[in-house]
Design a protein around this motif. Structure first.
Motif, PDB file in Angstrom:
ATOM      1  N   PHE A  61      -4.816  14.933 118.100  1.00  0.00           N
ATOM      2  CA  PHE A  61      -5.119  14.806 116.678  1.00  0.00           C
ATOM      3  C   PHE A  61      -6.087  15.878 116.194  1.00  0.00           C
ATOM      4  N   GLU A  62      -7.068  16.180 117.036  1.00  0.00           N
ATOM      5  CA  GLU A  62      -8.105  17.130 116.637  1.00  0.00           C
ATOM      6  C   GLU A  62      -7.561  18.536 116.393  1.00  0.00           C
ATOM      7  N   GLU A  63      -6.376  18.813 116.881  1.00  0.00           N
ATOM      8  CA  GLU A  63      -5.774  20.135 116.711  1.00  0.00           C
ATOM      9  C   GLU A  63      -4.823  20.205 115.512  1.00  0.00           C
ATOM     10  N   ILE A  64      -4.632  19.084 114.836  1.00  0.00           N
ATOM     11  CA  ILE A  64      -3.683  19.036 113.723  1.00  0.00           C
ATOM     12  C   ILE A  64      -4.443  19.178 112.408  1.00  0.00           C
ATOM     13  N   ASP A  65      -4.169  20.263 111.693  1.00  0.00           N
ATOM     14  CA  ASP A  65      -4.778  20.436 110.380  1.00  0.00           C
ATOM     15  C   ASP A  65      -3.791  19.960 109.311  1.00  0.00           C
ATOM     16  N   SER A  66      -4.196  20.051 108.053  1.00  0.00           N
ATOM     17  CA  SER A  66      -3.359  19.524 106.975  1.00  0.00           C
ATOM     18  C   SER A  66      -2.027  20.266 106.865  1.00  0.00           C
TER      19      SER A  66
END
Length: 86
Positions: A31-36
Motif C-alpha cells: 500500500f505504501e508504494e501506491i500513489d493516487s
C-alpha cells in the motif's frame, strides 16, 4: 469467468505496477508504494480488463484492502448486469 481467471488478471494488473508479491503463500499488496495516480491506473486497468465500472465508493485506498477483497469486488461486479460497461 471463474475466480481463478479473475485472480490471474488482477494479479497481472498489480504486478505490472510492482505493488504485489507472494510471501509464504500470502499475497501482499504494498500500500505504501501506491500513489493516487497508481490507484487510478489500477481502477482503470480493472475496468478495461473486465469491462465493468467500478462504483465511486471503491475509488479509494481501501479498495486495495487485500488481494481477495479486490477479486471479490470484481467477481461481484461481473455478476451484476448493472455494472457492465457498453
Amino acid at each position: 469467468m471463474d475466480r481463478q481467471e479473475i485472480e490471474n488478471k488482477v494479479w497481472e494488473i498489480l504486478d505490472n505496477l510492482g505493488v504485489i508479491e507472494k510471501e509464504n503463500e500470502k499475497t501482499i499488496i504494498h500500500f505504501e508504494e501506491i500513489d493516487s495516480i497508481q490507484l487510478v491506473s489500477i481502477i482503470v486497468d480493472i475496468e478495461e480488463c473486465f469491462n465493468v465500472e467500478i462504483p465511486d465508493e471503491y475509488i479509494n485506498p481501501e479498495f486495495l484492502f487485500s488481494f481477495d477483497h479486490i477479486v471479490n469486488v470484481v467477481a461481484e461486479l461481473l455478476h451484476d448486469p448493472n455494472t457492465a460497461t457498453s
